[in-house]
Design an enzyme around this catalytic site. Structure first.
Site, mmCIF file in Angstrom:
data_model
loop_
_atom_site.group_PDB
_atom_site.id
_atom_site.type_symbol
_atom_site.label_atom_id
_atom_site.label_comp_id
_atom_site.label_asym_id
_atom_site.label_seq_id
_atom_site.Cartn_x
_atom_site.Cartn_y
_atom_site.Cartn_z
ATOM 1 N N SER A 191 0.461 -1.165 -0.206
ATOM 2 C CA SER A 191 -0.025 0.028 -0.090
ATOM 3 C C SER A 191 0.625 1.255 0.383
ATOM 4 C CB SER A 191 -1.027 -0.147 1.122
ATOM 5 O OG SER A 191 -0.055 0.313 2.297
ATOM 6 N N LYS A 234 1.390 4.735 6.828
ATOM 7 C CA LYS A 234 1.015 5.460 5.774
ATOM 8 C C LYS A 234 1.981 6.499 5.786
ATOM 9 C CE LYS A 234 -2.714 2.313 5.123
ATOM 10 N NZ LYS A 234 -2.740 1.756 3.992
#
Length: 205
Positions: free
Chosen positions: A45, A99
């Protein structure tokens, strides 16, 4: 030791040294949970910045010194900044995630086809549309799966951050589970120190 005196053996050694050993283990645990640790990247991701299997050094005290194993902050430090790569628990299910902070309180943010604008200013240039700059932080985007959900002219409230993956079309991030309280970020990634196929490296984040 006297000539006929027997060695203390394991039990005797534990009695004499066990307390010091226990104190050392506690101090090491506190240091690991409060100051420095590492994180193994589980998915793609964050490609191309982070790859699956990357081992990342993280600063557990970047946003404040906390009581080990709790969310209680003893000493405040930095606030999250745009571009920081951070570790936190997903508001959706508590899974530990890594993230990028792409917007902080007060920012007006848009994401169209995976490309980010802050306060109306695109973070990528026309000549390098897959590279976004957050000050000194560089994000190498992967858009092979598209850009993911768009965000249209949203203002981030104070005390909140928007987090996204650099693999914009393959990231379950703040566009799905919502904003994350800045105080809920418990580590800032410093750099990749091990990458599969390369071995020891140092790639600063």
């Amino acid at each position: 030791m006297a000539k006929n005196e027997k060695p203390p053996g394991l039990r005797g050694w534990l009695r004499s040294e066990g307390k010091s050993l226990l104190v050392m283990l506690v101090l090491l645990t506190v240091a690991r949970t409060s100051f420095a640790n590492h994180y193994v990247v589980p998915s793609g991701s964050m490609e191309h910045t982070l790859m699956p299997g990357d081992r990342v050094a993280v600063d557990m005290s970047a946003y404040g010194l906390r009581i080990p194993f709790t969310d209680t902050t003893l000493i405040e430090r930095d606030r999250p900044q745009r571009g920081d790569v951070v570790v936190f628990k997903s508001p959706a299910d508590g899974t530990r995630l890594i993230k990028r902070v792409v917007a902080v309180g007060g920012d007006r943010v848009s994401v169209i086809d995976g490309h980010l604008s802050i306060d109306g200013r695109p973070l990528a240039s026309a000549g390098a549309p897959d590279v976004e700059w957050f000050g000194a932080h560089r994000a190498d985007l992967n858009l092979d799966a598209g850009g993911g959900p768009d965000v249209l002219d949203a203002t981030i409230p104070a005390g909140q951050v928007l987090v996204m993956g650099d693999h914009r079309g393959n990231s379950q991030d703040g566009r799905y589970f919502g904003l994350v309280p800045a105080d809920a970020l418990y580590a800032r990634a410093l750099g990749v120190y091990w990458r599969s196929g390369e071995g020891p490296v140092w790639k600063e984040l």
